[in-house]
Design a protein around this motif. Structure first.
Motif, PDB file in Angstrom:
ATOM      1  N   PRO A 115      13.371  21.197  71.780  1.00  7.52           N
ATOM      2  CA  PRO A 115      14.010  19.980  71.288  1.00  7.52           C
ATOM      3  C   PRO A 115      15.492  20.222  71.032  1.00  7.52           C
ATOM      4  O   PRO A 115      15.889  21.325  70.685  1.00  7.52           O
ATOM      5  N   GLY A 116      16.257  19.180  71.221  1.00  3.93           N
ATOM      6  CA  GLY A 116      17.697  19.301  70.986  1.00  3.93           C
ATOM      7  C   GLY A 116      18.460  19.730  72.222  1.00  3.93           C
ATOM      8  O   GLY A 116      19.656  19.966  72.154  1.00  3.93           O
ATOM      9  N   TYR A 117      17.771  19.795  73.390  1.00  2.00           N
ATOM     10  CA  TYR A 117      18.475  20.307  74.571  1.00  2.00           C
ATOM     11  C   TYR A 117      19.600  19.386  75.022  1.00  2.00           C
ATOM     12  O   TYR A 117      20.465  19.810  75.773  1.00  2.00           O
ATOM     13  N   VAL A 118      19.621  18.142  74.544  1.00  2.00           N
ATOM     14  CA  VAL A 118      20.739  17.268  74.922  1.00  2.00           C
ATOM     15  C   VAL A 118      22.045  17.696  74.266  1.00  2.00           C
ATOM     16  O   VAL A 118      23.089  17.122  74.555  1.00  2.00           O
ATOM     17  N   SER A 119      21.988  18.704  73.382  1.00  2.00           N
ATOM     18  CA  SER A 119      23.255  19.242  72.877  1.00  2.00           C
ATOM     19  C   SER A 119      23.417  20.706  73.282  1.00  2.00           C
ATOM     20  O   SER A 119      24.340  21.367  72.825  1.00  2.00           O
ATOM     21  N   PHE A 120      22.534  21.205  74.130  1.00  2.00           N
ATOM     22  CA  PHE A 120      22.610  22.625  74.501  1.00  2.00           C
ATOM     23  C   PHE A 120      23.745  22.902  75.465  1.00  2.00           C
ATOM     24  O   PHE A 120      24.060  22.101  76.340  1.00  2.00           O
ATOM     25  N   ASN A 121      24.326  24.109  75.288  1.00  2.00           N
ATOM     26  CA  ASN A 121      25.218  24.682  76.281  1.00  2.00           C
ATOM     27  C   ASN A 121      24.606  26.008  76.714  1.00  2.00           C
ATOM     28  O   ASN A 121      23.496  26.340  76.301  1.00  2.00           O
TER      29      ASN A 121
END
Lengths: 420, 284
Positions: free
Chosen positions: A241-247
Motif C-alpha cells: 500500500p502507498g505505492y502511488v507515492s513510491f520512488n
C-alpha cells in the motif's frame, strides 16, 4: 566630482576582481551527476589528470540541478562546463538548437570514421539528434536500462518459472502473496512524474500501445493503452500500500527487506541486493529481461551520455577526454568500479561476467531496450502523463478519464511547442 | 560648491550598495516582468491568458489557498493555547518553552524526511504504533492516498511551525501590562471575560504580525511538500510554488513561470491587505 568618480571606479573594480578567473593552463570542467551513476566518471576524471597533464575540475550536482545547470549553461553559452553528463531522456532538449558540439567533424579531423562498432547500437543511437540517425552530439558512458528482478527462492518453492509475460507476473504475484506471509507479490512505483512513467512504459509497450505515435502525436486514445493501464492497476493490488507515492528508494527497501517478490528495476541497485549489510535477500534475487505480453518485452533505456557544450573553450581537449573515457580499456576500469558499460566487449569480458552475474541479462535488456519518446518537450510530457498515471493508480481518476486528460494535455503541450 | 561635493560623495559611498541592489533585486524583477510578457511574436498577455485556462494551475492555486488557511488556523489556535499555558510561573517553565521550540529550529527538509519515514505505511512509526494498539492500518497510507495526502502535509506543517506562533504570541503576552488584569480580577471578571475583553484585544497587534508573517510564508511553501509528496499522489498536494519550480527549471519555460509568480504575488498581497484591514477595524 573626480573624487566620487574615483570612488565609484574603485568599488566597481573591487566587485569585478572577485568575479574574474585566475589565469591557468589547460583545464577541463566536467559536470557530473552526484550519485552512483557519476561515481565512475568522477574517478576516471581524476585518473586522467596525471596521464594527460590536463587539469580536471569536477562539479558534482544532484540529479535535478544537473539538468537545470546544464540547461542554463547551454542556453546562454556560458562555457562554464567543457563536458556534461546527461540522462538520456534530457538529450533531445539539450541537443536541440546546436547547443552541443557535433562530434562527427571532430572525428573527421582526428582521422577516424566515427565511434567504433563495439558500442551497443541502442546506446549510440541515443546520442544522435534527430533520433535515431541524425548527427552525433555525445558518447554513451553508462549503459543503464531497466530489467526484471525476482526472488529465485520463492519462485522455486512455488514451482514457478521466470516470468516471460505480464500475465505470468500477475499470476506469480497472486500465488506468492497468497502463500507467503508478509511478502507482497510485486512492488512498483507510481509517484507522479518520472517514477510512474518509467514503471509504466514497458507495460504500455508490451500491450502494443505507445505514448506517442510515429507522427509524434499522442495515442493514448487507443484501447491497448487503456488495457495496459488497467493491467498496471491490477498489478498494483499486489503491491505494498502507498505505492502511488513510491520512488526507487521505497521499491528497493521492499526488495531488500524481503517484503516483495518482483519489480522492474535498474542496474544501480544490483550491488545492494547482494550486500549483507543492506540486504536480507543476499543471493536470492534473480534477473530476467523485461516481460512481454502481446509484443516482446522491451525495457526503457536510462543511459548517461557525455557531451560538449557549444560554449566550451576547450572543445578539442574535451573531445580527447571523451574518447579516452569511453574507450575500451577505460570502460573496463569503470565497469570494475560498478558502472554498466556501453560496449559489447566489456559486457562479455569473462572476468567481469564472473564478477557481475547480471551482466548477460543487462546486455540482453540494453540491446533490445527503447528510449522514452525522443522529444525536446519530454520533461513536460512526462510530468503530465505521470500525474494522470498516478491519479489512475490512486483511484481518483478512472482509466478512461486519466488517459483522455493526459492525451489532451500532451496535445496542448505540443501545440504550444509548435507555436514557440 | 560644498553642497554639490557632499551630494557627489553621498553618491559615491552608496554606489556599491545601489549596484548590488540593482543587480540582485531590481534588474531581476524587471527582467521577470519582461519575460512574463514576452511571446513568440513580440509582447502580449499570452502567458496570463494561458494561466486562466490551465486546469493544473487553478487546482494548485486552490490547494495552496486551502493549505494556507487550514495550516494557519490550526497553528494559530494551538500556538495561542500553548502561549497561554506557558504564560505563568511553574517549575521547569524554561525547559518546556525550549522544548516546544525545537521543531521550528530544524531545517524543513530534515523535518520532511523524518515525517516521510514516520508516515511510511509499512515501516513507519505512526502505523506501527497504531498496529500496536490493535488498529487496522492497511488502508492508512497518509501521504500516498488522495484523500489524506493534503491533510498529512498540513499536519507536518502544523507540527513544525506552531512553535513560531507560540513564540511570538508568548512574547506578546509577556509584554502586556499587569494592571488591567489585576483590576479585572478585583472587579470579579471571569477568566473567559478576561481573555475575551482584555487579552485578545490587547494582543491584537502581535496577532496581526504573527499571522501575517506565517500566512505569507505558507503561501510560498515548497520544501516540505517537495520532499514528502512532490505534489502527488496524482496532483493532490501540488502547490503553486511546486508548479512554478517545475515550469521554470524542468520545462525551462521561464516566461510562464514568471507569470505564475506574479499571480502568486498578487494573491499574497491581496490576502495580506485584506487581513490588515480586518485587524485595523475596532472590535465590536
Amino acid at each position: 566630482m573626480p573624487r566620487s568618480a574615483l570612488l565609484l571606479s574603485a568599488s566597481l573594480a573591487l566587485l569585478t576582481a572577485a568575479c574574474s578567473p585566475a589565469p591557468s593552463g589547460p583545464r577541463l570542467t566536467v559536470a557530473i551527476n552526484a550519485g552512483v551513476e557519476g561515481e565512475a566518471l568522477k574517478q576516471a576524471a581524476r585518473d586522467y589528470q596525471p596521464a594527460s597533464g590536463v587539469r580536471m575540475e569536477i562539479v558534482e550536482l544532484p540529479y535535478s540541478s544537473l539538468f537545470e545547470k546544464a540547461m542554463l549553461d547551454l542556453d546562454s553559452r556560458t562555457g562554464a562546463y567543457d563536458v556534461i553528463m546527461m540522462d538520456d531522456p534530457w538529450f533531445p532538449r539539450l541537443a536541440s538548437g546546436e547547443k552541443l558540439i557535433a562530434l562527427d567533424p571532430l572525428y573527421e579531423k582526428a582521422g577516424a570514421a566515427g565511434p567504433d562498432p563495439d558500442f551497443i547500437p541502442t546506446s549510440l543511437r541515443l546520442c544522435r539528434d534527430p533520433y535515431p540517425g541524425g548527427r552525433l552530439y555525445g558518447l554513451p558512458y553508462v549503459g543503464n536500462s531497466q530489467f526484471f528482478f525476482y526472488r529465485r527462492d520463492l519462485f522455486e518453492r512455488h514451482g514457478l518459472a521466470a516470468p516471460a509475460t505480464w500475465d505470468q507476473v500477475l499470476a506469480a504475484a497472486r500465488r506468492i502473496a497468497g502463500a507467503e506471509k508478509g511478502v507482497y507479490g510485486y512492488v512498483m512505483r507510481a509517484a507522479p512524474g518520472n517514477a510512474a512513467v518509467a514503471d509504466f512504459m514497458p507495460v504500455l509497450w508490451s500491450f502494443g500501445a505507445d505514448l506517442l505515435g510515429p507522427d509524434g502525436a499522442p495515442r493514448l486514445d487507443r484501447p491497448e493503452a487503456a488495457e495496459a493501464l488497467r493491467f498496471m492497476i491490477e498489478l498494483g493490488k499486489w503491491t505494498p500500500p502507498g505505492y502511488v507515492s513510491f520512488n526507487a528508494d521505497e521499491v528497493n527497501a521492499h526488495l531488500l527487506q524481503s517484503t516483495a517478490a518482483m519489480s522492474i528495476n535498474w542496474p544501480s541497485w544490483i550491488s545492494a541486493m547482494d550486500d549483507p549489510s543492506k540486504s536480507r535477500v543476499v543471493g536470492k534475487i534473480a534477473y530476467a529481461p523485461m516481460p512481454g505480453q502481446r509484443e516482446p518485452g522491451r525495457a526503457a533505456t536510462g543511459n548517461w551520455l557525455l557531451g560538449i557544450p557549444a560554449g566550451s573553450k576547450n572543445v578539442e581537449a574535451a573531445f580527447t577526454f571523451l574518447r579516452w573515457a569511453t574507450d575500451r580499456p577505460q570502460m573496463r576500469v569503470a565497469a570494475q568500479r560498478g558502472c554498466p558499460p556501453t560496449r559489447r566487449s566489456v559486457f562479455q569480458d569473462p572476468e567481469l561476467v564472473g564478477k557481475f552475474r547480471a551482466f548477460p541479462v543487462q546486455l540482453q535488456s540494453l540491446e533490445t531496450a527503447r528510449p522514452r519518446p525522443r522529444t525536446p518537450d519530454w520533461n513536460e510530457i512526462e510530468n503530465v502523463f505521470g500525474v494522470y498515471v498516478s491519479k489512475a493508480n490512486a483511484g481518483s481518476a478512472s482509466v478512461g478519464e486519466a488517459l483522455e486528460r493526459a492525451q489532451a494535455e500532451i496535445a496542448a503541450i505540443q501545440r504550444r511547442a509548435r507555436g514557440r | 560648491m560644498t553642497a554639490r561635493r557632499s551630494e557627489a560623495g553621498w553618491l559615491a559611498w552608496t554606489a556599491p550598495a545601489l549596484l548590488v541592489l540593482g543587480a540582485l533585486s531590481i534588474y531581476p524583477l524587471l527582467f521577470a516582468v519582461e519575460i512574463s510578457l514576452r511571446t513568440a511574436g513580440g509582447y502580449g498577455l499570452d502567458h496570463f491568458r494561458r494561466l486562466a485556462a490551465d486546469r493544473l494551475f487553478l487546482v494548485s492555486l486552490g490547494q495552496t489557498l486551502l493549505y494556507t488557511a487550514a495550516a494557519l488556523a490550526l497553528e494559530f489556535a494551538l500556538g495561542l493555547a500553548l502561549a497561554l499555558l506557558v504564560n505563568r510561573e511553574f517549575r521547569l517553565r524554561r525547559l518546556v518553552r525550549a522544548v516546544l521550540l525545537i521543531p521550528m529550529l530544524l531545517p524543513p527538509v530534515v523535518v520532511a524526511v523524518l515525517w516521510r519515514l514516520i508516515l511510511n505505511p509499512e515501516f513507519g512509526v505512526l502505523n506501527g504504533t497504531l498496529r500496536g494498539w490493535g488498529l487496522e492500518t492497511r488502508g492508512l497510507t497518509w501521504v500516498a492516498a488522495e484523500n489524506t495526502a493534503l491533510l498529512s502535509v498540513i499536519l507536518v506543517d502544523v507540527w513544525q511551525w506552531t512553535p513560531f506562533l507560540f513564540l511570538l504570541l508568548l512574547a506578546g503576552l509577556q509584554g502586556l501590562p499587569v494592571e488591567p488584569f489585576e483590576a479585572a480580577v478585583v472587579d470579579g471578571a471571569s477568566r473567559w471575560q478576561v481573555f475575551r475583553r482584555l487579552t485578545l484585544p490587547m494582543l491584537r497587534p502581535v496577532i496581526a504580525i504573527a499571522v501575517l508573517l506565517r500566512g505569507m510564508d505558507l503561501l510560498r511553501v515548497f520544501d516540505q511538500i517537495f520532499i514528502l509528496t512532490q505534489g502527488g499522489p496524482g496532483f493532490a498536494t501540488e502547490t503553486v510554488t511546486l508548479y512554478i519550480y517545475r515550469t521554470a527549471f524542468r520545462f525551462h519555460n521561464f516566461g510562464y513561470a514568471a507569470a505564475m509568480s506574479f499571480v502568486l504575488l498578487a494573491a499574497t498581497t491581496t490576502v495580506a491587505r485584506a487581513f490588515l484591514r480586518l485587524l485595523r477595524q475596532q472590535p465590536a
